[in-house]
Design a protein around this motif. Structure first.
Motif, PDB file in Angstrom:
ATOM      1  N   SER A  56      20.827   8.480 -71.272  1.00 53.35           N
ATOM      2  CA  SER A  56      21.855   9.126 -72.331  1.00 53.35           C
ATOM      3  C   SER A  56      21.772  10.569 -71.795  1.00 53.35           C
ATOM      4  O   SER A  56      20.802  11.461 -71.698  1.00 53.35           O
ATOM      5  N   VAL A  57      22.822  11.214 -71.476  1.00 54.06           N
ATOM      6  CA  VAL A  57      22.944  12.632 -71.125  1.00 54.06           C
ATOM      7  C   VAL A  57      24.105  13.074 -72.191  1.00 54.06           C
ATOM      8  O   VAL A  57      25.171  12.873 -72.308  1.00 54.06           O
ATOM      9  N   PRO A  58      23.722  14.083 -72.942  1.00 50.56           N
ATOM     10  CA  PRO A  58      24.666  14.600 -73.935  1.00 50.56           C
ATOM     11  C   PRO A  58      25.583  15.597 -73.283  1.00 50.56           C
ATOM     12  O   PRO A  58      25.313  16.230 -72.319  1.00 50.56           O
ATOM     13  N   SER A  59      26.913  15.750 -73.728  1.00 48.90           N
ATOM     14  CA  SER A  59      27.824  16.746 -73.537  1.00 48.90           C
ATOM     15  C   SER A  59      28.505  16.487 -72.201  1.00 48.90           C
ATOM     16  O   SER A  59      27.777  16.094 -71.105  1.00 48.90           O
ATOM     17  N   LEU A  60      29.805  16.815 -72.356  1.00 47.14           N
ATOM     18  CA  LEU A  60      30.653  16.332 -70.814  1.00 47.14           C
ATOM     19  C   LEU A  60      30.130  17.044 -69.796  1.00 47.14           C
ATOM     20  O   LEU A  60      30.356  16.570 -68.742  1.00 47.14           O
ATOM     21  N   HIS A  61      29.962  18.355 -69.896  1.00 47.75           N
ATOM     22  CA  HIS A  61      29.722  19.205 -68.861  1.00 47.75           C
ATOM     23  C   HIS A  61      28.285  18.764 -68.165  1.00 47.75           C
ATOM     24  O   HIS A  61      28.411  18.671 -66.936  1.00 47.75           O
ATOM     25  N   TYR A  62      27.447  18.415 -68.941  1.00 45.03           N
ATOM     26  CA  TYR A  62      26.341  17.906 -68.448  1.00 45.03           C
ATOM     27  C   TYR A  62      26.361  16.512 -67.411  1.00 45.03           C
ATOM     28  O   TYR A  62      25.525  16.331 -66.660  1.00 45.03           O
ATOM     29  N   SER A 107      19.899  16.403 -48.511  1.00 46.63           N
ATOM     30  CA  SER A 107      19.921  17.593 -47.695  1.00 46.63           C
ATOM     31  C   SER A 107      20.819  18.847 -48.041  1.00 46.63           C
ATOM     32  O   SER A 107      20.362  19.773 -48.025  1.00 46.63           O
ATOM     33  N   ILE A 108      21.810  18.585 -48.824  1.00 44.85           N
ATOM     34  CA  ILE A 108      22.451  19.775 -49.357  1.00 44.85           C
ATOM     35  C   ILE A 108      22.204  20.119 -50.720  1.00 44.85           C
ATOM     36  O   ILE A 108      21.788  21.393 -50.824  1.00 44.85           O
ATOM     37  N   LEU A 123      27.291  14.878 -60.351  1.00 46.67           N
ATOM     38  CA  LEU A 123      27.263  15.827 -59.164  1.00 46.67           C
ATOM     39  C   LEU A 123      26.220  15.903 -58.343  1.00 46.67           C
ATOM     40  O   LEU A 123      25.835  15.534 -57.005  1.00 46.67           O
ATOM     41  N   ILE A 124      24.840  15.761 -59.019  1.00 46.71           N
ATOM     42  CA  ILE A 124      23.433  15.886 -58.639  1.00 46.71           C
ATOM     43  C   ILE A 124      23.127  14.613 -57.978  1.00 46.71           C
ATOM     44  O   ILE A 124      22.584  14.702 -56.809  1.00 46.71           O
ATOM     45  N   ALA A 136      17.227  17.967 -65.315  1.00 46.62           N
ATOM     46  CA  ALA A 136      16.609  18.585 -64.153  1.00 46.62           C
ATOM     47  C   ALA A 136      15.692  17.357 -63.567  1.00 46.62           C
ATOM     48  O   ALA A 136      15.340  17.405 -62.300  1.00 46.62           O
ATOM     49  N   GLY A 137      15.688  16.244 -64.057  1.00 49.55           N
ATOM     50  CA  GLY A 137      14.996  15.097 -63.326  1.00 49.55           C
ATOM     51  C   GLY A 137      15.920  14.560 -62.123  1.00 49.55           C
ATOM     52  O   GLY A 137      15.369  13.624 -61.596  1.00 49.55           O
ATOM     53  N   PHE A 138      17.400  14.566 -62.209  1.00 48.30           N
ATOM     54  CA  PHE A 138      18.172  14.093 -61.389  1.00 48.30           C
ATOM     55  C   PHE A 138      18.024  14.685 -59.969  1.00 48.30           C
ATOM     56  O   PHE A 138      18.556  14.092 -58.980  1.00 48.30           O
ATOM     57  N   GLY A 139      17.285  15.812 -59.791  1.00 45.92           N
ATOM     58  CA  GLY A 139      17.447  16.384 -58.466  1.00 45.92           C
ATOM     59  C   GLY A 139      16.349  17.435 -58.309  1.00 45.92           C
ATOM     60  O   GLY A 139      16.007  18.102 -59.592  1.00 45.92           O
ATOM     61  N   PRO A 140      16.181  18.164 -57.148  1.00 41.92           N
ATOM     62  CA  PRO A 140      15.566  19.262 -57.049  1.00 41.92           C
ATOM     63  C   PRO A 140      16.010  20.476 -57.250  1.00 41.92           C
ATOM     64  O   PRO A 140      16.364  21.327 -56.399  1.00 41.92           O
ATOM     65  N   ILE A 141      16.588  20.631 -58.475  1.00 45.38           N
ATOM     66  CA  ILE A 141      17.382  21.693 -58.940  1.00 45.38           C
ATOM     67  C   ILE A 141      16.727  22.865 -59.428  1.00 45.38           C
ATOM     68  O   ILE A 141      17.285  23.733 -59.815  1.00 45.38           O
TER      69      ILE A 141
END
Length: 259
Positions: A221-227, A240-241, A233-234, A136-141
């Motif tokens: 470290s980001v665990p798991s491929l999908h994350y 702006s997007i 992507l984030i 969650a820290g990588f963008g305003p998600i």
């Protein structure tokens, strides 16, 4: 004997870190607010793994709590800043007091304990610090939430001090999991029923990933491929997007379709 201090060490990822390190023969210092639960956890780990487990009952949102734990971190080889909190309300719904407590725990306690532990580790020429952050820290998600802002600080802080620490053979890493099956969301009154099952990770598995990445010298470290894909992507989507996506998600949430 190697010694590790883990904040929030009685449940969730904190407990997984404790068990992982104890299985490797590491003595522990566990920090939490509940004395009864803390002592029960310490006894179980000591009996199972045959290591020494000390406990510190402390509230890290307070100066006294940080000072008490800070007095213990100068002697440890591994510091895991795991304790953290979220709020089940948006910024305008939560009280100022609760927002400040979130910052005290997620940001200020991490800063204070790292500032105390790191010079001692650098002087000894060895040591490791894991700061538990979040995807969650990588963008305003998370529309309307300040949690992602606090975790953005943790990640950037870790990245900033890691090169300094590396000069003295000390590792600093931000650990950024996604949704992990722990007590975190229930404690924060955050609904999870709409989160698909594929997004949930196992606590023990992500901690194994964290420790492997730490020993490989990773700074983030980001665990798991999908994350890893989601994080990429984030990170590379124009702000702006991301802002438009967050605003749309916030509008849908307000109509009760998502939480």
């Amino acid at each position: 004997m190697t010694q590790a201090l883990i904040t929030g060490g009685t449940a969730g990822m904190g407990l997984s870190f404790a068990r992982f390190l104890a299985a490797e023969g590491c003595d522990l210092v566990l920090v939490a607010r509940s004395r009864q639960r803390l002592e029960a956890t310490a006894n179980r780990i000591a009996d199972e793994f045959g290591v020494d487990v000390r406990t510190i009952v402390a509230d890290l949102t307070t100066d006294d709590g940080c000072a008490e734990v800070g007095a213990a971190v100068t002697d440890v080889d591994v510091l895991v800043n795991n304790a953290g909190m979220g709020l089940g309300e948006g910024f305008t719904g939560a009280s100022l007091d609760r927002e400040e407590k979130l910052l005290d725990l997620n940001v200020r306690a991490v800063l204070r304990l790292t500032r105390t532990a790191l010079p001692a580790m650098m002087e000894r020429g060895q040591g490791s610090i894991v700061n538990v952050s979040s995807v969650a820290g990588f963008g305003p998600i998370m529309p309307g939430s300040t949690y992602n802002a606090s975790k953005a600080w943790v990640t950037n802080f870790s990245e900033s001090i890691a090169p300094l620490a590396r000069r003295k053979n000390v590792r600093v890493m931000a650990f950024c999991p996604g949704f992990v099956r722990t007590e975190f969301h229930a404690s924060a009154n955050i609904p999870t029923s709409d989160i698909p099952s594929w997004m949930w990770l196992d606590s023990d598995a992500v901690v194994e990933t964290a420790m492997r990445d730490l020993r490989r010298g990773k700074v983030v470290s980001v665990p798991s491929l999908h994350y890893k894909v989601i994080t990429a992507l984030i990170r590379h989507t124009p702000h702006s997007i991301l802002s438009r996506i967050a605003e749309r998600a916030s509008a849908i949430s307000a109509r009760g379709h998502i939480h």
